[in-house]
Every structure is written in C-alpha cells, then in structure tokens.
Design a protein around this motif. Structure first.
Motif, PDB file in Angstrom:
ATOM      1  N   VAL A  81      -0.079  13.934  -2.968  1.00  0.00           N
ATOM      2  CA  VAL A  81      -0.686  14.586  -3.976  1.00  0.00           C
ATOM      3  C   VAL A  81      -0.298  14.013  -5.525  1.00  0.00           C
ATOM      4  N   ASN A  82      -0.750  13.721  -6.459  1.00  0.00           N
ATOM      5  CA  ASN A  82      -0.243  13.272  -7.552  1.00  0.00           C
ATOM      6  C   ASN A  82       0.793  14.333  -7.944  1.00  0.00           C
ATOM      7  N   TYR A  83       1.911  14.135  -8.321  1.00  0.00           N
ATOM      8  CA  TYR A  83       2.887  15.302  -8.862  1.00  0.00           C
ATOM      9  C   TYR A  83       3.014  16.334  -7.853  1.00  0.00           C
ATOM     10  N   GLY A  84       2.534  16.232  -6.601  1.00  0.00           N
ATOM     11  CA  GLY A  84       2.543  17.398  -5.841  1.00  0.00           C
ATOM     12  C   GLY A  84       3.978  17.862  -5.481  1.00  0.00           C
ATOM     13  N   TRP A  85       4.992  16.803  -5.370  1.00  0.00           N
ATOM     14  CA  TRP A  85       6.218  17.262  -5.508  1.00  0.00           C
ATOM     15  C   TRP A  85       6.523  18.336  -6.606  1.00  0.00           C
ATOM     16  N   LEU A  86       6.392  17.869  -7.582  1.00  0.00           N
ATOM     17  CA  LEU A  86       6.814  18.495  -8.743  1.00  0.00           C
ATOM     18  C   LEU A  86       6.090  20.121  -8.714  1.00  0.00           C
ATOM     19  N   GLU A  94       6.550   2.167  -5.259  1.00  0.00           N
ATOM     20  CA  GLU A  94       7.667   2.374  -6.053  1.00  0.00           C
ATOM     21  C   GLU A  94       8.486   3.489  -5.665  1.00  0.00           C
ATOM     22  N   GLY A  95      10.042   3.121  -6.084  1.00  0.00           N
ATOM     23  CA  GLY A  95      10.827   4.177  -5.464  1.00  0.00           C
ATOM     24  C   GLY A  95      11.482   4.055  -4.234  1.00  0.00           C
ATOM     25  N   GLY A  96      10.678   2.983  -3.396  1.00  0.00           N
ATOM     26  CA  GLY A  96      10.847   2.719  -1.940  1.00  0.00           C
ATOM     27  C   GLY A  96      11.935   1.596  -1.598  1.00  0.00           C
ATOM     28  N   PRO A  97      11.670   0.875  -0.421  1.00  0.00           N
ATOM     29  CA  PRO A  97      12.342  -0.292  -0.027  1.00  0.00           C
ATOM     30  C   PRO A  97      11.931  -1.618  -0.806  1.00  0.00           C
ATOM     31  N   GLY A  98      10.939  -1.441  -1.730  1.00  0.00           N
ATOM     32  CA  GLY A  98      10.501  -2.649  -2.495  1.00  0.00           C
ATOM     33  C   GLY A  98      10.139  -3.979  -1.730  1.00  0.00           C
ATOM     34  N   PHE A  99       9.499  -3.765  -0.554  1.00  0.00           N
ATOM     35  CA  PHE A  99       8.781  -4.883   0.090  1.00  0.00           C
ATOM     36  C   PHE A  99       7.563  -5.036  -0.727  1.00  0.00           C
ATOM     37  N   THR A 100       7.202  -6.456  -0.647  1.00  0.00           N
ATOM     38  CA  THR A 100       5.730  -6.774  -1.433  1.00  0.00           C
ATOM     39  C   THR A 100       4.747  -6.099  -0.509  1.00  0.00           C
ATOM     40  N   PRO A 101       3.714  -5.982  -1.048  1.00  0.00           N
ATOM     41  CA  PRO A 101       2.482  -5.748  -0.382  1.00  0.00           C
ATOM     42  C   PRO A 101       2.109  -6.668   0.890  1.00  0.00           C
ATOM     43  N   GLU A 102       2.243  -7.841   0.370  1.00  0.00           N
ATOM     44  CA  GLU A 102       2.090  -8.719   1.461  1.00  0.00           C
ATOM     45  C   GLU A 102       3.203  -8.567   2.608  1.00  0.00           C
ATOM     46  N   GLN A 103       4.161  -8.802   2.187  1.00  0.00           N
ATOM     47  CA  GLN A 103       5.412  -8.400   3.567  1.00  0.00           C
ATOM     48  C   GLN A 103       4.965  -7.232   4.223  1.00  0.00           C
ATOM     49  N   VAL A 104       4.423  -6.187   3.784  1.00  0.00           N
ATOM     50  CA  VAL A 104       4.111  -4.883   4.249  1.00  0.00           C
ATOM     51  C   VAL A 104       2.958  -5.346   5.381  1.00  0.00           C
ATOM     52  N   LYS A 105       1.900  -6.051   4.778  1.00  0.00           N
ATOM     53  CA  LYS A 105       0.683  -6.396   5.680  1.00  0.00           C
ATOM     54  C   LYS A 105       1.378  -7.023   6.967  1.00  0.00           C
ATOM     55  N   VAL A 106       2.147  -7.736   6.671  1.00  0.00           N
ATOM     56  CA  VAL A 106       2.735  -8.606   7.932  1.00  0.00           C
ATOM     57  C   VAL A 106       3.433  -7.602   8.675  1.00  0.00           C
ATOM     58  N   THR A 152      12.696   8.330   3.483  1.00  0.00           N
ATOM     59  CA  THR A 152      11.423   8.934   3.888  1.00  0.00           C
ATOM     60  C   THR A 152      11.416  10.261   3.741  1.00  0.00           C
ATOM     61  N   ALA A 153      12.493  11.019   3.807  1.00  0.00           N
ATOM     62  CA  ALA A 153      12.485  12.479   3.447  1.00  0.00           C
ATOM     63  C   ALA A 153      12.048  12.902   2.092  1.00  0.00           C
ATOM     64  N   GLU A 154      12.505  11.966   1.068  1.00  0.00           N
ATOM     65  CA  GLU A 154      12.532  12.508  -0.366  1.00  0.00           C
ATOM     66  C   GLU A 154      11.968  10.955  -1.058  1.00  0.00           C
ATOM     67  N   PRO A 155      10.515  10.702  -0.762  1.00  0.00           N
ATOM     68  CA  PRO A 155      10.263   9.366  -1.446  1.00  0.00           C
ATOM     69  C   PRO A 155      10.036   9.440  -2.917  1.00  0.00           C
ATOM     70  N   LYS A 156       9.801  10.706  -3.365  1.00  0.00           N
ATOM     71  CA  LYS A 156       9.659  10.839  -4.855  1.00  0.00           C
ATOM     72  C   LYS A 156      11.001  10.963  -5.793  1.00  0.00           C
ATOM     73  N   LEU A 157      12.049  10.954  -4.983  1.00  0.00           N
ATOM     74  CA  LEU A 157      13.197  11.166  -5.811  1.00  0.00           C
ATOM     75  C   LEU A 157      13.406  10.522  -6.778  1.00  0.00           C
ATOM     76  N   GLU A 158      13.238   9.025  -6.912  1.00  0.00           N
ATOM     77  CA  GLU A 158      13.485   8.296  -8.305  1.00  0.00           C
ATOM     78  C   GLU A 158      12.687   8.906  -9.198  1.00  0.00           C
ATOM     79  N   ALA A 159      11.287   8.947  -8.948  1.00  0.00           N
ATOM     80  CA  ALA A 159      10.479   9.738 -10.038  1.00  0.00           C
ATOM     81  C   ALA A 159      11.103  11.010 -10.490  1.00  0.00           C
ATOM     82  N   ARG A 160      11.476  11.718  -9.726  1.00  0.00           N
ATOM     83  CA  ARG A 160      12.194  13.117  -9.978  1.00  0.00           C
ATOM     84  C   ARG A 160      13.243  13.017 -10.875  1.00  0.00           C
ATOM     85  N   HIS A 161      14.245  12.040 -10.498  1.00  0.00           N
ATOM     86  CA  HIS A 161      15.337  12.194 -11.467  1.00  0.00           C
ATOM     87  C   HIS A 161      14.899  11.466 -12.731  1.00  0.00           C
TER      88      HIS A 161
END
Ligand code: HEM
Lengths: 418, 267
Positions: free
Chosen positions: A88-93, B87-99, B229-238
C-alpha cells in the motif's frame, strides 16, 4: 451554573448574519472555543488535553485508512497487515503512526491524569468532568486492547486469550461472558470479527464522551496551578490567541517526539513476537501486554486468586471514580499541600514500579514486590488520601490567581510562568 | 504540630528512597537473566542509525546465500521477485530480476482444460516455498518447522544482531549436555538445542564480488538481506523522517516565537 462564556460572536459578513439567524453554530462555538475565559496561569501540563484530541483524530484518520486494506479473517489478517506494510502506498507510514499513536495516546493520557491528581482538578466542582475522564480512559483501554488483536500475531492471540479468559473467573456468569466475547469456545475467527467491529466503534464512542468531557469543562472552567478559583475577569485570558499559541507550540513538540518513534524506532514499543503469525499450538514464553497495561497486569497477577486478581485490577481503576470523595482536603493544588506532594510522587513511583513488575515473570521477588506496591496503591487512595486531608496543614493560599502571577502571593511561581 | 510534620516528611523521604533503591536492586537480576539467555552483541549494520541505508552489494550477496542455502528449508512468503529491483532494496536491474525469477518453476492454473501447469517465474510471483505444507516441512526437518524468514528479523529480541549470533553460534555441545536426536548445539538459541543443523560453512556459496567466502560474511550478508525483507521501506522511512523532523524543529521554533510575542503583553 450554566456554561461559562467569553465574548459573544458578532457575525460580520452578510452570509454569516443570514446563517446565524438559521443555524447559530458560530454563536455556539465562538464563546466556547475562541473567547473562552481561561485562567491566565496555566502551565504546559495543561496542553495535554489538546494533545489528546490530536491523538484521537490521528487514530481515527489512520484507522479508517488501515480499515480500507485490512482483512479481518484469521487466514488473512497477518498477511493483510504485511500487505499494508509492503504494497500500500505509504502503508508503512500509516500503520506505524497508528501503532505508535496508541502508545503516544497513553503517554498523553497518563500525564493528563497525573496532572489532574497533582493539582486536585478532580475536586469540587469538577467531579463529573473527572469521572468522564476515567470513562474515556476505560474506553481507550478497551479500544487499544482490541486493536492489538487485529494484526493476529502471536501476542495478539495469546494476549487476547489471557485477558478474555479472566472473565471466566466471574461466578455464575463467567463462562457465558467468555463465550460471548469469543463467539465460541476459544479465541478464533469470530473473536477477531467482533473485536474488529468494536475496535471501529469504540473510538466514536470516545468522541461522544469527549464532547461531554469538554461540555463539563466549559461549565466549571479550567482548574489552574494554584488550585484557587477564578474570582474576576482579571484572572483569565481569552482562549485564543493565548492558549491556541501555547497549545500549538506544545503540540508540535509532542509531534516531534511522536515522529522520532515512527521514523526511527517504530517497533521498539511493541513486542517482537507479534511479528510471528498467531499459532494456537505454540505458547510464547512470556505473555506480556503492551506497556500501557503493565501496571494493571501487575496488580492482576499480584493476587494469588484469579477472581481476586480480576477484582483488584478493576478496583484499581474503580477507585479513580470515587477519588473526588476520597480526598478530604479542601485545598486543591499540591503547591499548598506539602505532605500530599510527597505522597503524590510516591504514588507515581509505585505505578512505574508496578509497570516494571508487570513485564517480569510472576515469580520470586517480583511477586512479593507486586503485592507490596499493589497494597500501597490502594492504601494511597483508600487510607492516605482521606486521612491526609484531615491531618495536613495546608500553606497559606494567595488571594487570587492574578496575585500569584504578579509574585506577591505564595503560589508556585515557577509553574505559573506562561 | 510543625515538628511532627517535619518528622513525617523525613519518614516519607526515607520511604521514597527505599522504594527507589529496591527497584534498582530488583532490576539487577533482570539484567542477569537477559545475559544468560544469550543477549546478542550489537553489531554495526549499515542500516543502523537515523541515516542508515542498506548496502546494495551486501543485499545481493545475502540474496545469493538465501537462494542457495536457506531457501532449501525456509520460505519467504511476503517477498516477490519484483521487490528485488525496487528502490531501497538490493538494486538488481529489472532485467536481472526477470532472469532470477525465470530460474524458478512456478505452478499456475487451472488452464482452459482445467489442468494445473508449471511455468517459469514472473516478476509478480512470490518467492516459492520449499515445502507444499507445514506437515511435509516438519517431516523433512525431524518434526521442527523452519519458520518463514520474511519478517523474522523483526520477530526476535535483538533483531539482526540475534540472527547473526544464531548463525555464528553453532558449537560442539559441551561435555555433559545431552542433545536430542537431530538437534544441534547453539549458544544463543533458547535452551541451546536447535532443530536447524548448522546451515552454512566456509566456501559454501560462491560470491560474485571479491568478498571473502567466510562464515562471518555469509552470516552478515544473509542477515542484512533478512532485515531488508522484514523492513523493505526502511530507507524511505529514514529519508522522510529527516525531512519531517527538520520541518517540525523549524515549525516549533516559529511557534515558540509566536507564543512569546502573544504572551508578551500579559506577562
Ligand atoms: C482510540 C483510538 C484507537 C486506538 C487507541 C487504537 C489502537 C490500535 C492498536 C494498538 C492497534 C494494533 C497495531 C499493531 O500492532 O499493528 C490497532 C490496529 C488497527 N486499528 Fe486501531 N486504534 C484506534 C482507532 C482506530 C479507528 C478509529 C480505526 C478504524 C476506523 C482503527 C482501525 C484499526 C485497524 C484496521 C487495525 C489493524 C491494522 C494494524 O494492526 O496495523 N483504529 N489499533
């Protein structure tokens, strides 16, 4: 006594004149919220009422958004909360604001209540105002308890199991009540459904009681740090701009505190075990409620008998209802009650101690201390307060609020700074 | 009367000091307890602190360890392949992830003939689970269930520090400790008997960068991956937290000045 009123509203624009002669809503709000006469010496402990209204609004707004994505079913609840956190967009927030918001709400309400005890705000003529506050506190506890069940983690499930099972101790009706709460013979999907429904309902009942609480406040007016009553117009200031400015500043500081939890340690106030999905076959090692329930949990477990524990726990809140009549002192504020001041702080420490003990396993010295502090808690309200009012010799009261502000009174000068 | 009151005060003060010191003493065994059950040492993770971010290369290595070792027993039901390039994850490219996704066979269906069929994984697929159900997972693991790892890094006291310590905590059982069948000795696991056999050893996974293939590195990298994987939005949160706190500080300053000005007239 009828409502205390500030300067009445004078409609200026043509539209507002037209409106006021049909629905005089500004005529109602203006003298109660804008020009309302407020004691001039309120300190920052008086900003928590406004902060509590903010907390309630935040819980309702974030709650409504969460409810759009949450699925109240045992096979989907945990998953849907993780969906909120990830997809969800900004769901974490929104979720972190809601879950930490509950804690912030309780921090604010505890400060608000102890403020009332410190300055004797529960005394005549504010008994009903105080009792409505205790009702709000009970409703908040019920709401938070049921909300905590919704993510359906291990502690949601086991907390719900432990607390709902308490009702089975009630003689004769016990089993009926627990089965009604569960919607069956154990905490399960029907329990989750009814808790969700009530978790959505209760906040709006809180809103209703808040309206009564404010209504009662506007009949008696605010207490103040000196505890002496407003005697003349000179003792008061219009709510706006003086207290809107002060409350606004305090609120932003509170939001800052809140934001640090949400953005930097969003899970520190929660139990990690609740990130494990509910499992009725695996009991967590320690079943511990959220921090804000710990003192009551300690009282519950201090009594060796189940029914006795339940009674003691409810009685610990029950005494607050009769507090206005337990305290026999004629003087409100602690500033003029040297002995009560000491007992007030001992009570605060005893409550914090109970909170600490509530998080510990019920064994050995922990149990003994829980019993001592539980006994002390009741001793404070049932014995110390009534006796103190008779034995204590209060200090000389200033003649008026204005006098105490101007410094030739005996009031708490430091506390009455604006 | 006055005299009595002072006595009373001293008494009250003494009582107060007694309560406080008793609580302090009480706290002491609590601390001891925590140590005994293996309080894990706080490590210096890249995602710690208000400005913490994930180390992309570390997450990529961590994914590889999970994929090649842990995924044999542990699911990650909340993680989709598409997340690997977000964004904020391992930074694979979408092509790499498709593979990456297409290396998995995923069951789909039913098709128009009513049959289930296998197809290569897509970005939108979740990581497939190693076992079809809990019962089979238990059968394959001597009765113990390997928990889902998606949010496990948040589900333990100590978080990532605990996971790292757990992976590094395998030892020969000390003399006198009787291990149950199929159990291993672990210094940080509660009761020290864990049903997970030591999962990784040196050189078990071949890293694609120059990182040494040591046990420490594997444990660190896979733990960091689990934290993501537990906190995928950590960077956006910080990031948002910084802006919000900065704004509130300035706003609080302005409001304080306003309040002072408003009140100046009546002080
Ligand atoms: C008095 C105000 C409220 C309090 C104290 C409160 C408290 C809580 C708590 C403690 C949780 C568990 C959070 C967690 O661990 O994740 C929760 C969850 C939830 N609440 Fe509330 N709440 C309030 C108002 C509301 C309102 C008004 C709604 C809906 C209109 C709502 C909807 C929800 C939903 C859907 C969840 C489950 C999602 C989740 O767990 O994050 N809440 N609430």
């Amino acid at each position: 006594m009828s409502q205390l009123h500030g300067e009445p509203y004078q409609p200026k624009s043509g539209f507002m004149k037209w409106m006021e002669s049909r629905l005089p809503i500004m005529g109602l709000l203006y003298p109660t919220a804008v020009t309302f006469p407020t004691p001039r010496n309120l300190n920052y402990w008086w900003t928590f009422g406004g902060i509590l209204m903010f907390c309630l609004s935040v819980q309702i707004i974030t709650g409504i958004v969460l409810a759009m994505h949450y699925v109240p079913h045992v096979s989907m609840a945990f998953e849907s909360v993780e969906g909120i956190m990830r997809d969800v967009n900004y769901g974490w927030l929104i979720r972190y604001v809601h879950s930490n918001g509950a804690s912030m709400f309780f921090i604010a309400v505890y400060i608000h209540m102890f403020r009332g005890m410190y300055y004797g705000s529960y005394k005549e003529p504010r008994e009903v105002l105080w009792i409505l506050g205790v009702v709000l506190f009970l409703l908040m506890m019920a709401t938070a308890f049921m909300g905590y069940v919704l993510p359906w983690g291990q502690m949601s499930f086991w907390g719900a199991t432990v607390i709902t099972s308490l009702f089975s101790a009630i003689p004769y009706f016990g089993d009926m009540i627990t089965q009604l709460l569960w919607g069956g013979f154990a905490v399960d999907n029907p329990t989750l459904n009814r808790f969700y429904s009530l978790h959505y309902l209760l906040p709006f009942m809180i809103v209703g009681v808040v309206v009564l609480h404010i209504w009662a406040l506007h009949v008696t007016g605010n207490n103040n740090p000196t505890g002496i009553s407003v005697k003349s117009k000179q003792d008061t200031l219009p709510f706006h701009p003086f207290y809107t400015a002060k409350d606004g500043f305090a609120l932003v500081l509170f939001i800052l505190f809140f934001a640090i939890f949400v953005f930097y340690t969003p899970n520190i106030l929660g139990d990690p075990v609740n990130y494990e999905k509910a499992n009725s076959l695996v009991t967590p090692e320690h079943i511990v409620p959220e921090w804000y329930f710990l003192p009551f949990y300690a009282i519950l477990r201090a009594i060796p008998d189940k029914l006795g524990g339940v009674i003691a726990m409810f009685a610990s809140i029950g005494v607050l209802f009769i507090l206005p009549w337990l305290d026999t002192s004629k003087v409100r504020s602690v500033s003029f009650r040297p002995l009560y001041r000491q007992f007030f702080w001992i009570l605060v420490i005893a409550c914090i101690g109970l909170g600490y003990l509530g998080a510990k396993p019920p064994e050995g010295a922990y149990v003994i201390w829980s019993r001592i502090l539980t006994a002390y808690y009741f001793l404070h309200f049932l014995v110390i307060l009534p006796v103190l009012g008779i034995l204590e010799k209060p200090r000389l009261l200033p003649k008026s609020i204005t006098e105490s502000v101007l410094g030739n009174g005996d009031g708490d000068k430091a506390e009455s700074k604006g | 009367m006055m005299k009595q009151v002072t006595h009373f005060r001293t008494l009250v003060r003494a009582g107060l000091i007694a309560i406080v010191s008793a609580l302090v003493v009480l706290a002491a065994p609590g601390v001891g307890q925590a140590e005994e059950s293996g309080e894990s040492e706080a490590l210096d993770w890249s995602f710690n602190g208000p400005f913490g971010t994930f180390d992309r290369a570390q997450l990529q290595r961590g994914y590889k360890v999970y994929r090649e070792v842990c995924s044999a027993c542990h699911s990650m039901e909340f993680v989709s392949f598409r997340n690997l390039s977000e964004e904020g994850g391992p930074g694979f490219t979408p092509e790499q992830v498709k593979v990456i996704a297409s290396e998995f066979e995923i069951e789909d269906g039913p098709n128009d003939d009513g049959d289930m069929f296998m197809r290569p994984g897509l970005l939108s697929d979740r990581f497939p689970a190693p076992f079809p159900n809990v019962q089979i997972a238990r059968l394959a693991n001597g009765g113990a269930f390997p928990p889902d790892l998606s949010v496990l890094a948040k589900a333990r006291v100590g978080g990532p520090d605990y996971i790292y310590a757990l992976l590094m905590g395998y030892e020969e059982a000390p003399a006198g400790v009787e291990l149950a069948i199929g159990m291993s000795y672990n210094t940080v696991f509660p009761n020290h008997q864990i049903a997970m056999p030591e999962p990784i050893f040196e050189d078990a996974v071949e890293y694609d960068d120059e990182t040494e293939p040591t046990l420490e590195n594997y444990a660190r990298d896979v733990t960091a991956f689990m934290m993501w994987t537990a906190e995928p939005k950590l960077e956006a949160r910080h990031r948002m937290g910084f802006k919000v706190v900065l704004f509130l500080l300035i706003f609080a300053g302005l409001l304080y000045a306003t309040k002072r000005k408003v009140w100046a007239a009546v002080h």
